[in-house]
Structures are given as structure tokens and as C-alpha cells.
Motif scaffolding. Structure first.
Motif, PDB file in Angstrom:
ATOM      1  N   VAL A  27       0.857  -1.205   0.000  1.00  0.00           N
ATOM      2  CA  VAL A  27       0.000   0.000   0.000  1.00  0.00           C
ATOM      3  C   VAL A  27       0.886   1.246   0.000  1.00  0.00           C
ATOM      4  O   VAL A  27       0.649   2.192  -0.759  1.00  0.00           O
ATOM      5  CB  VAL A  27      -0.953   0.042   1.223  1.00  0.00           C
TER       6      VAL A  27
ATOM      7  N   LEU B 172      -6.179   5.329  -0.454  1.00  0.00           N
ATOM      8  CA  LEU B 172      -5.139   4.343  -0.116  1.00  0.00           C
ATOM      9  C   LEU B 172      -4.640   4.537   1.309  1.00  0.00           C
ATOM     10  O   LEU B 172      -4.392   3.577   2.036  1.00  0.00           O
ATOM     11  CB  LEU B 172      -3.956   4.461  -1.085  1.00  0.00           C
TER      12      LEU B 172
ATOM     13  N   VAL C 120      -6.176  12.279  -8.465  1.00  0.00           N
ATOM     14  CA  VAL C 120      -4.992  11.609  -7.897  1.00  0.00           C
ATOM     15  C   VAL C 120      -5.003  11.777  -6.378  1.00  0.00           C
ATOM     16  O   VAL C 120      -4.764  10.813  -5.633  1.00  0.00           O
ATOM     17  CB  VAL C 120      -3.663  12.163  -8.469  1.00  0.00           C
ATOM     18  N   SER C 121      -5.303  12.992  -5.902  1.00  0.00           N
ATOM     19  CA  SER C 121      -5.350  13.230  -4.455  1.00  0.00           C
ATOM     20  C   SER C 121      -6.426  12.368  -3.790  1.00  0.00           C
ATOM     21  O   SER C 121      -6.215  11.842  -2.693  1.00  0.00           O
ATOM     22  CB  SER C 121      -5.629  14.713  -4.160  1.00  0.00           C
TER      23      SER C 121
ATOM     24  N   SER D 141      -3.153  15.144   1.270  1.00  0.00           N
ATOM     25  CA  SER D 141      -3.798  13.864   0.906  1.00  0.00           C
ATOM     26  C   SER D 141      -3.011  12.670   1.420  1.00  0.00           C
ATOM     27  O   SER D 141      -1.852  12.780   1.730  1.00  0.00           O
ATOM     28  CB  SER D 141      -3.967  13.747  -0.599  1.00  0.00           C
TER      29      SER D 141
ATOM     30  N   ALA E 141      -7.524   9.403  -4.815  1.00  0.00           N
ATOM     31  CA  ALA E 141      -7.067   8.007  -4.783  1.00  0.00           C
ATOM     32  C   ALA E 141      -5.990   7.822  -3.707  1.00  0.00           C
ATOM     33  O   ALA E 141      -5.983   6.819  -2.984  1.00  0.00           O
ATOM     34  CB  ALA E 141      -6.524   7.594  -6.153  1.00  0.00           C
ATOM     35  N   THR E 142      -5.091   8.814  -3.575  1.00  0.00           N
ATOM     36  CA  THR E 142      -4.049   8.748  -2.546  1.00  0.00           C
ATOM     37  C   THR E 142      -4.682   8.717  -1.162  1.00  0.00           C
ATOM     38  O   THR E 142      -4.293   7.905  -0.311  1.00  0.00           O
ATOM     39  CB  THR E 142      -3.116   9.976  -2.654  1.00  0.00           C
ATOM     40  N   ALA E 143      -5.664   9.590  -0.940  1.00  0.00           N
ATOM     41  CA  ALA E 143      -6.328   9.638   0.369  1.00  0.00           C
ATOM     42  C   ALA E 143      -7.049   8.319   0.652  1.00  0.00           C
ATOM     43  O   ALA E 143      -7.036   7.830   1.794  1.00  0.00           O
ATOM     44  CB  ALA E 143      -7.304  10.811   0.410  1.00  0.00           C
TER      45      ALA E 143
ATOM     46  N   THR F  27       0.976   4.190  -2.802  1.00  0.00           N
ATOM     47  CA  THR F  27       0.758   5.584  -2.406  1.00  0.00           C
ATOM     48  C   THR F  27       1.907   6.460  -2.890  1.00  0.00           C
ATOM     49  O   THR F  27       1.691   7.543  -3.448  1.00  0.00           O
ATOM     50  CB  THR F  27       0.647   5.704  -0.866  1.00  0.00           C
TER      51      THR F  27
ATOM     52  N   LEU G 275       1.678   7.063  -6.604  1.00  0.00           N
ATOM     53  CA  LEU G 275       0.648   8.067  -6.924  1.00  0.00           C
ATOM     54  C   LEU G 275       1.146   9.480  -6.623  1.00  0.00           C
ATOM     55  O   LEU G 275       0.898  10.412  -7.383  1.00  0.00           O
ATOM     56  CB  LEU G 275      -0.627   7.799  -6.117  1.00  0.00           C
TER      57      LEU G 275
ATOM     58  N   LEU H 288      -2.843  18.302  -2.325  1.00  0.00           N
ATOM     59  CA  LEU H 288      -1.840  17.245  -2.500  1.00  0.00           C
ATOM     60  C   LEU H 288      -1.050  17.024  -1.217  1.00  0.00           C
ATOM     61  O   LEU H 288      -0.844  15.893  -0.771  1.00  0.00           O
ATOM     62  CB  LEU H 288      -0.891  17.656  -3.635  1.00  0.00           C
TER      63      LEU H 288
END
Lengths: 93, 93, 93, 93
Positions: free
Chosen positions: C42, D49, D42-43, C93, D45-47, C46, C49, C90
């Protein structure tokens, strides 16, 4: 003149508050405050530093980088590369 | 006795160094140091605070949480929930 | 034309690799792989990304924002504000 | 049996949703969607994860680490060290 010139007093105030938080952390450790409460305060200080960083970056982009791009030439490219590296360091810190 | 008791002096030393970094940041802003250089120093202080947080969490898990689990009962569950919330705050700070 | 136009194929390749990592995570959970090994994967996804995000931001600054600043006017200000908000999202996040 | 055994279906569902987000990102890049909109996704999806990681860590602490501590001995220490390293990787990813 720096990108943060206009907000200088505000930055100084925020940094003094963060300095106070870090001094408060020392007091907490000295007084054997419960770990989780110390951690909560560390997270608060970290978040405050992040907010300062994001503001500095904003000012830098809207003043210094913007100015360099208006002037054009290789300086603009250098400024953009430099800003990108700072963002990358910030995201990973 | 707290989870960080054994490393207390080390923590105090690290926090004093971070306090020095934050004071250094104020000096940089007062002296109109270039934004990117201020930002680099902010990232350094943030990373130092993160390292302190991870160490505190380590100590807390291996001392307080571990002790509560050995004793068993509902205190152990509370400690684990509390630690999870601290990790969550830390990850997001 | 977008800021990432030139690197489009590279972005698609990186995103496909991340998609593969996330599918790999599902397989790991289905096969009851050890928690810590799932967590390591994971963290890898991360970080991948994040790297994509930093690259997209670089491209956006050096193409779109830069272009808007050269043209001048209120569009430039809007672009800068928008970029700052994206950096802020960003970082958090 | 793993720490996440009870929530397995929930994890699989969340990971499938994240896979969908990453596939959505590819479509966005292919269709030349505006950089900032790609970045927002993207932010997100990162959050998502990160949230999966924090949950996995919670489960791991309350199941595996907790169990090892109850049994006692060197296994408990190993589990705690391992968990600390995972937290450290997570915070920095």
C-alpha cells in the motif's frame, strides 16, 4: 523584496506561535505528560508548519515565479524547476 | 512513568533543536531570505517533527500499549483504539 | 492540449503500473497475505501516486500556468490560485 | 488468519473502488482532461489508499500485535518493531 514581503508580520506571528508550541512540547516531556497528548501536540505543530509552507509556496508562485515568467527567458525556467523541487520536498517531508 | 521516559533527554534535545530551527525561520523571514531557502528550512523542521512523532509512537506502543495488553481487559482495547487514532492524525498532519 | 501532453504515454504507463499494484493488493488480501506485507505494498502504491501528482503539477506549472502568466491578465491570477489549491490538497492527501 | 480477516470483503471492495479510480485516471489522461481535475482525482485516490493503510494498521495492532503481546516473549518485541517500521514507512509515503 521577497514573495512573502506583504505577509511578513503574519508569517512572523505564525512562526512565533509554532515556536511556542515546540517549547510547550519540551515542557510536556519534562512534566511526563501522557504520550498520546504529546503526540497530539506534535501533530498540531506539524500541521501548522505545513500551512506556513503552503502559504510561502503560494506567495512564491504568485510573486517571484510569476514575475520571472513575465520577464521570460531562462530565468523563468529555472524558477519553475526550483519551485517544483520545493513542492516535491514539501510533499515528502 | 511514560513510554518516552528512557529517552527523555534525547527527546528534549531534539525538541530544542527544532525550536532552534523555528527561531531560525523567524530570522530568515526578518532578513528577507529567499523564499525557497525558507521553504527548505520549513521542510527540514517538519521532517524533524515527524521523526519525533514516529519515535514517540514507537515508545508508546512498546511500553504503554504493550503493558496494557499484558494486563488484558478493556484497558488494552482502549489503548489500541487511542493509538490508532494518534496514527491516523499523524498520517494526515 | 494539456500540460501533460508530451508525457502522456509515460503517465499512462505509470498509471497502468499503479493499477497493477492495486490489483495485486486485492490478490494479497484474497490470499490472506501477512498484514505488514500488504501494508508495504500500500505504501509503495501511495508513493507511486504521489510521484505522478508531483509530475503532473510540474507539467501544469511549466505549461499551463506559465502560458497564462505570459498572456497576463486575470487568467494568470486564477491559474495561480487554482495551482495553489491543488498543492494544498496534494500536501494534505 | 490475518488481522484483516473479519473486514476482508470490505477491504476488497475499497481496493476495487481504488482500482476503478486509477483506471478513471488513465481515461482522464487519454481524453486530455484538464491537469487540475486529474490532480484532484490523484489526491482522492491517494487519500483512499491512506485510509486503507490506517485501517490495516489498526487491525494488525488489535489482532496480530495484541495476540503476540499476550503470548509474550521475543515474538512480541519483533511484532512491535515491525509495526513501528510500517508506521514509519506509511508516514513518509
Amino acid at each position: 523584496m521577497r514573495g512573502y514581503a506583504q505577509g511578513k508580520n503574519d508569517y512572523l506571528q505564525r512562526l512565533r506561535r509554532i515556536e511556542g508550541q515546540v517549547r510547550g512540547l519540551q515542557r510536556m516531556v519534562e512534566e511526563d505528560v501522557y504520550c498520546i497528548d504529546v503526540l497530539t501536540q506534535v501533530s498540531a505543530a506539524t500541521a501548522a508548519l505545513r500551512t506556513v509552507a503552503v502559504s510561502l509556496l503560494d506567495d512564491h508562485l504568485s510573486q517571484c515565479v510569476s514575475g520571472a515568467i513575465e520577464e521570460g527567458g531562462s530565468v523563468a525556467d529555472d524558477k519553475l524547476r526550483e519551485a517544483s523541487e520545493a513542492i516535491s520536498r514539501l510533499v515528502r517531508s
